[in-house]
Write an enzyme that holds these catalytic residues in place. Structure first.
Site, PDB file in Angstrom:
ATOM      1  N   GLU A 113       0.843  -1.199   0.000  1.00 39.10           N
ATOM      2  CA  GLU A 113       0.000   0.000   0.000  1.00 39.10           C
ATOM      3  C   GLU A 113       0.876   1.245   0.000  1.00 39.10           C
ATOM      4  O   GLU A 113       1.850   1.303   0.742  1.00 39.10           O
ATOM      5  CB  GLU A 113      -0.877   0.017   1.269  1.00 39.10           C
ATOM      6  CG  GLU A 113      -1.629  -1.267   1.510  1.00 39.10           C
ATOM      7  CD  GLU A 113      -2.440  -1.231   2.812  1.00 39.10           C
ATOM      8  OE1 GLU A 113      -2.337  -0.241   3.556  1.00 39.10           O
ATOM      9  OE2 GLU A 113      -3.172  -2.205   3.054  1.00 39.10           O
ATOM     10  N   LYS A 115       2.208   4.591   1.230  1.00 42.00           N
ATOM     11  CA  LYS A 115       2.115   5.217   2.547  1.00 42.00           C
ATOM     12  C   LYS A 115       1.863   6.707   2.350  1.00 42.00           C
ATOM     13  O   LYS A 115       2.782   7.481   2.050  1.00 42.00           O
ATOM     14  CB  LYS A 115       3.395   4.993   3.338  1.00 42.00           C
ATOM     15  CG  LYS A 115       3.297   5.502   4.771  1.00 42.00           C
ATOM     16  CD  LYS A 115       4.503   5.048   5.582  1.00 42.00           C
ATOM     17  CE  LYS A 115       4.379   5.421   7.043  1.00 42.00           C
ATOM     18  NZ  LYS A 115       4.305   6.855   7.289  1.00 42.00           N
ATOM     19  N   ASP A 117       1.197  10.522   2.950  1.00 49.59           N
ATOM     20  CA  ASP A 117       1.741  11.450   3.925  1.00 49.59           C
ATOM     21  C   ASP A 117       0.633  12.407   4.354  1.00 49.59           C
ATOM     22  O   ASP A 117       0.485  13.501   3.833  1.00 49.59           O
ATOM     23  CB  ASP A 117       2.907  12.213   3.298  1.00 49.59           C
ATOM     24  CG  ASP A 117       3.843  12.716   4.362  1.00 49.59           C
ATOM     25  OD1 ASP A 117       3.606  12.395   5.542  1.00 49.59           O
ATOM     26  OD2 ASP A 117       4.799  13.423   4.019  1.00 49.59           O
ATOM     27  N   TYR A 223      -8.238   8.109   2.034  1.00 44.59           N
ATOM     28  CA  TYR A 223      -8.163   6.712   1.614  1.00 44.59           C
ATOM     29  C   TYR A 223      -8.171   5.845   2.871  1.00 44.59           C
ATOM     30  O   TYR A 223      -7.487   6.163   3.847  1.00 44.59           O
ATOM     31  CB  TYR A 223      -6.861   6.438   0.842  1.00 44.59           C
ATOM     32  CG  TYR A 223      -6.928   6.782  -0.625  1.00 44.59           C
ATOM     33  CD1 TYR A 223      -7.955   6.301  -1.443  1.00 44.59           C
ATOM     34  CD2 TYR A 223      -5.943   7.578  -1.208  1.00 44.59           C
ATOM     35  CE1 TYR A 223      -7.994   6.604  -2.793  1.00 44.59           C
ATOM     36  CE2 TYR A 223      -5.982   7.888  -2.561  1.00 44.59           C
ATOM     37  CZ  TYR A 223      -7.012   7.394  -3.345  1.00 44.59           C
ATOM     38  OH  TYR A 223      -7.053   7.680  -4.676  1.00 44.59           O
ATOM     39  N   LYS A 314      10.537   3.211   3.597  1.00 46.56           N
ATOM     40  CA  LYS A 314      10.511   4.650   3.336  1.00 46.56           C
ATOM     41  C   LYS A 314      11.185   5.034   2.012  1.00 46.56           C
ATOM     42  O   LYS A 314      12.185   4.441   1.605  1.00 46.56           O
ATOM     43  CB  LYS A 314      11.198   5.407   4.486  1.00 46.56           C
ATOM     44  CG  LYS A 314      10.544   5.203   5.841  1.00 46.56           C
ATOM     45  CD  LYS A 314       9.099   5.671   5.884  1.00 46.56           C
ATOM     46  CE  LYS A 314       8.951   7.145   6.135  1.00 46.56           C
ATOM     47  NZ  LYS A 314       9.178   7.580   7.506  1.00 46.56           N
ATOM     48  N   CYS A 408      20.493  46.748  -9.128  1.00 43.47           N
ATOM     49  CA  CYS A 408      20.462  45.462  -9.826  1.00 43.47           C
ATOM     50  C   CYS A 408      21.859  44.840  -9.851  1.00 43.47           C
ATOM     51  O   CYS A 408      22.812  45.498 -10.270  1.00 43.47           O
ATOM     52  CB  CYS A 408      19.953  45.678 -11.259  1.00 43.47           C
ATOM     53  SG  CYS A 408      20.062  44.215 -12.288  1.00 43.47           S
ATOM     54  N   CYS A 411      22.981  44.916 -13.758  1.00 43.30           N
ATOM     55  CA  CYS A 411      23.242  46.129 -14.531  1.00 43.30           C
ATOM     56  C   CYS A 411      23.400  47.394 -13.683  1.00 43.30           C
ATOM     57  O   CYS A 411      23.711  48.450 -14.202  1.00 43.30           O
ATOM     58  CB  CYS A 411      22.149  46.345 -15.581  1.00 43.30           C
ATOM     59  SG  CYS A 411      20.599  46.980 -14.900  1.00 43.30           S
ATOM     60  N   CYS A 426      14.181  45.086 -11.386  1.00 44.64           N
ATOM     61  CA  CYS A 426      15.217  45.958 -11.907  1.00 44.64           C
ATOM     62  C   CYS A 426      14.541  46.935 -12.861  1.00 44.64           C
ATOM     63  O   CYS A 426      13.761  46.542 -13.720  1.00 44.64           O
ATOM     64  CB  CYS A 426      16.253  45.127 -12.659  1.00 44.64           C
ATOM     65  SG  CYS A 426      17.281  46.112 -13.746  1.00 44.64           S
ATOM     66  N   CYS A 432      19.456  46.350 -19.092  1.00 44.59           N
ATOM     67  CA  CYS A 432      19.913  45.218 -18.289  1.00 44.59           C
ATOM     68  C   CYS A 432      20.145  43.965 -19.139  1.00 44.59           C
ATOM     69  O   CYS A 432      19.232  43.475 -19.797  1.00 44.59           O
ATOM     70  CB  CYS A 432      18.876  44.926 -17.204  1.00 44.59           C
ATOM     71  SG  CYS A 432      19.374  43.613 -16.090  1.00 44.59           S
TER      72      CYS A 432
HETATM   73  S1  IVH Z   1      -1.249   0.953   8.738  1.00 48.09           S
HETATM   74  C1  IVH Z   1      -1.084  -1.267  12.290  1.00 48.09           C
HETATM   75  N1  IVH Z   1      -1.339   1.725   6.242  1.00 48.09           N
HETATM   76  O1  IVH Z   1       1.573   5.700   8.686  1.00 48.09           O
HETATM   77  C2  IVH Z   1      -0.789  -0.429  11.157  1.00 48.09           C
HETATM   78  N2  IVH Z   1      -0.591   3.269   7.874  1.00 48.09           N
HETATM   79  O2  IVH Z   1       3.575   5.010  10.968  1.00 48.09           O
HETATM   80  C3  IVH Z   1      -1.051   0.997  11.389  1.00 48.09           C
HETATM   81  N3  IVH Z   1      -0.046   5.477   6.965  1.00 48.09           N
HETATM   82  O3  IVH Z   1      -0.144   6.520  11.609  1.00 48.09           O
HETATM   83  C4  IVH Z   1      -1.009   1.833  10.214  1.00 48.09           C
HETATM   84  N4  IVH Z   1      -0.561   5.038   4.865  1.00 48.09           N
HETATM   85  O4  IVH Z   1      -0.836   7.654   9.456  1.00 48.09           O
HETATM   86  C5  IVH Z   1      -1.046   2.073   7.493  1.00 48.09           C
HETATM   87  N5  IVH Z   1      -1.505   2.278   3.992  1.00 48.09           N
HETATM   88  C6  IVH Z   1      -1.214   2.623   5.254  1.00 48.09           C
HETATM   89  C7  IVH Z   1      -0.762   3.915   5.592  1.00 48.09           C
HETATM   90  C8  IVH Z   1      -0.444   4.195   6.915  1.00 48.09           C
HETATM   91  C9  IVH Z   1      -0.116   5.958   5.727  1.00 48.09           C
HETATM   92  C10 IVH Z   1       0.422   6.252   8.136  1.00 48.09           C
HETATM   93  C11 IVH Z   1      -0.580   6.295   9.256  1.00 48.09           C
HETATM   94  C12 IVH Z   1       0.102   5.767  10.462  1.00 48.09           C
HETATM   95  C13 IVH Z   1       1.537   5.827  10.089  1.00 48.09           C
HETATM   96  C14 IVH Z   1       2.262   4.676  10.735  1.00 48.09           C
END
Ligand code: IVH
Length: 676
Positions: A113, A115, A117, A223, A314, A408, A411, A426, A432
């Site tokens: 999945e 992750k 932000d 999501y 990450k 500037c 020039c 400028c 210039c």
């Molecule tokens: S699972 C037990 N799935 O990442 C698992 N977290 O460091 C708990 N996050 O606080 C989280 N996308 O804010 C999960 N597909 C995803 C995620 C996700 C973003 C964030 C979430 C969580 C942090 C965990």
């Protein structure tokens, strides 16, 4: 006619289904206009029958009174965090640990999945109705943000279909798309509010508003990625099947989610998403892998606050800390003076960054960024790296605020920054070197000196080859030097020289426009020419007296005055006159006294003796307004050959129509005889 209740139920059902198609399936069944129509119908029925309004109606997303504070929410099951893996080795170690604990030789099935932000939130559905939304907080206790969550359109207020547990807690990430973030920051800046540092901060700030009316105006999305507390119902045996159930029930699931087997497949998923990171419409900071079988998840269990069955792999960071070594000022091709940060080189967003933009001097002042500061540098995708924040706590002693230079750096002309404008410029527009190419392109353009054949490519060549450094050099060009340029020949060179020769006979408004003074467009150039009558008078006017000219406000006035104060600009103007650029002196006329003052003309069709632009210029010179559309207030429509709907409209409104002969007579009466 069905009862009001039946109609309301049906509309709600339809709207929910459209929302589902739009947000969850990403496959809208009807255009927005149809959705809006149904929505308004429902609003009307509910207004007529307020007793039928329910909290889960699609109309009831906004309107809760502002809170004094959020109340605390204790999570029934803790909201956990994730361990991180920063390399392929750490990922392999995770997979090895999983298999060892499960005593398996064979590869494990995982869900991959993105992750996101953003911020983790919990949604509680009771009897299928959204009853509570909460932040993660410390994982045990969060804040009740129900009324803010309700404003997020991709969060259903009621689950669709059947079979959901009587109590269902759904977890997921609230975030802001990149485009939503850009729009929001544009607005913030327009309203003089502080821009947000990144989409995550913008989402966090929006979700933590006590007044949900503010949250409602913020482009938030969600999501869902998991299930929390469940009562009165059974879920599926795998995490992925659960996600599919959530989707059925109307919750939005990231379409990038994928089931794969074995650690190599995890790395492959990671690589392909990292490569597409910039194309996604939201920011992600890595990939989350989760063991798919819930039985195996249970077997693996947790260590402290993170599950053993999941890990966050990450991506390289898009924000890093570094030291600001210096602030320099660059001059853009339109004269904008931009502060640039020189940085201690830092690896961020996949490259080493040693320069970053600081946008403008107001931004520098707002952040109070100083030489020696520790700063946050942000680089997402292929966008220019920028300094987004100063870590004030780490400021060394004896720093000084950054000041805008007076001259500037390219020039030496004065830098001016009109009151209320963010951008400093400028004022050496003609002189210039940083601006010379743009200055020449503008000078040559059709509505300026109208030098036929002097296109952008040729200007680039002329400057790059050192044949022209200022606009006045154009009139010293020799045919053979031009002919020697790429894609030029004797004939086109001779044509250019002839066009240059012809351009020397111009008008004062055109000439003023051609100088490319900031904010002086055609209309302002004309107003200036009418008011001052000659160049000398204009050159000597100060910013205050310039404001007496119609349509000239303080900002334009300051640009004009600064332009003519620069000795180098004046030298170039003198060189142009010396080269033979000339115009007929025109009478000084305040706009009100012009013969066609307070009249409005509309031009349509093709004219034989002049272009429509020329006709427009002549009429404007006489004080007329020239408009694009016919109304009852139009003084007359000038109709050439093949005149279309504007002529028909004039006739139907009884607006007088002039043919070209009548126009020529009108111009002649006021001393204007078209020259070609
Ligand atoms: S699972 C037990 N799935 O990442 C698992 N977290 O460091 C708990 N996050 O606080 C989280 N996308 O804010 C999960 N597909 C995803 C995620 C996700 C973003 C964030 C979430 C969580 C942090 C965990």
């Amino acid at each position: 006619m069905a009862s009001a209740k039946a109609q309301i139920d049906k509309l709600r059902e339809q709207l929910r289904e459209h929302n589902y198609r739009y947000y969850v399936l990403d496959d809208p069944a009807v255009p927005d206009s149809e959705y809006d129509r149904l929505f308004r119908q429902l609003q009307q029925l509910e207004a007529d029958h307020p007793e039928l309004i329910t909290a889960d109606s699609p109309t009831q997303r906004v309107g809760a009174p502002p809170l004094d504070a959020f109340t605390e929410v204790r999570h029934r099951l803790p909201m956990l965090s994730l361990d991180n893996a920063f390399s392929a080795e750490e990922l392999a170690a995770f997979d090895r640990r999983v298999r060892e604990r499960l005593q398996r030789e064979t590869p494990v099935e995982y869900v991959c999945e993105p992750k996101l932000d953003g911020l983790a939130v919990s949604l509680m559905y009771e009897g299928g109705v959204l009853t509570r939304g909460a932040t993660r907080g410390d994982g045990q206790t969060g804040e009740d943000i129900t009324q803010n969550i309700r404003t997020i359109e991709s969060v259903p207020l009621r689950l669709r279909g059947t079979g959901y547990p009587s109590v269902l807690e759904v977890r997921g990430e609230v975030f802001m798309t990149k485009s939503g973030f850009a729009r929001l920051n544009e607005n913030q800046e327009k309203n003089g509010d502080k821009p947000f540092v990144n989409p995550r901060n913008a989402a966090a700030g929006s979700l933590r508003q006590l007044d949900s009316a503010i949250t409602a105006r913020r482009p938030l999305a969600m999501y869902c990625y998991g299930v929390g507390y469940v009562e009165g119902g059974e879920l599926a045996a795998t995490h992925y099947a659960n996600l599919m159930l959530l989707r059925e029930w109307g919750l939005r699931i990231n379409p990038e989610m994928q089931v794969v087997t074995g650690v190599e497949a995890l790395q492959a998923y990671y690589d392909q998403l990292l490569a597409r990171r910039n194309e996604l419409e939201y920011e992600i900071d890595g990939i989350v892998y989760k063991v798919n079988e819930r039985r195996l998840q249970q077997e693996l269990g947790f260590v402290s606050r993170a599950p053993r069955w999941a890990i966050a792999h990450k991506f390289p960071a898009q924000e890093e800390l570094t030291t600001l070594l210096d602030v320099e000022f660059q001059v853009g091709r339109t004269g904008a003076v931009t502060p640039v940060a020189r940085l201690d080189p830092v690896f961020v967003g996949g490259v080493t960054v040693s320069n970053a933009t600081l946008h403008n001097i107001d931004e520098v002042a707002r952040m109070d960024v100083r030489k020696g500061d520790t700063v946050v540098v942000y680089r997402a995708g292929d966008v220019i790296p920028k300094v987004v924040k100063v870590v004030h706590e780490r400021r060394p002693k004896n720093t000084r605020p950054v000041v805008l230079p007076e001259h500037c750096p390219v020039c030496g002309s004065d830098i001016i920054k009109p009151e209320g404008e963010a951008v400093a410029r400028c004022s050496g527009g003609l002189f210039c070197p940083a601006q010379v190419k743009e200055a020449i392109k503008h000078f040559a353009s059709r509505k300026a000196m109208d030098i036929d054949g002097l296109g952008d490519k040729l200007v680039e060549q002329l400057v790059d080859q050192g044949l022209v450094s200022h606009v006045s050099d154009l009139y010293r060009l020799q045919t053979d030097a031009v002919a020697a340029l790429e894609r030029m020949g004797e004939k086109s060179a001779a044509n250019l020289i002839a066009a240059l020769e012809q351009s020397k006979a111009t008008t004062l408004p055109r000439f003023l426009y051609a100088l490319g003074i900031r904010e002086v467009g055609e209309a302002t150039a004309l107003a200036l020419a009418n008011y001052f009558g000659n160049l000398q008078a204009l050159e000597q006017a100060d910013a205050e007296s310039l404001q007496a000219v119609p349509d000239v406000g303080p900002v334009v006035a300051s640009h004009i005055a600064a332009f003519f104060q620069q000795p180098h600009n004046r030298e170039i103007i003198a060189a142009l006159m010396e080269a033979g650029v000339h115009w007929e002196e025109q009478a000084t006329l305040a706009r009100d006294n012009l013969p066609l003052a307070e009249t409005t003309y509309v031009l349509t069709g093709t004219l034989e003796h002049m272009t429509r632009d020329q006709a427009k210029e002549y009429l404007q010179r006489l004080g007329a307004k020239v408009s694009g559309s016919v109304s009852k207030k139009t003084t007359a429509v000038v109709a050439g050959e093949k005149a279309g709907s504007k002529l028909t409209k004039a006739e139907s409104l009884g607006v007088p129509v002039l043919d070209e002969t009548a126009l020529l007579a009108l111009l002649k009466e006021h001393g204007i005889v078209p020259d070609r």
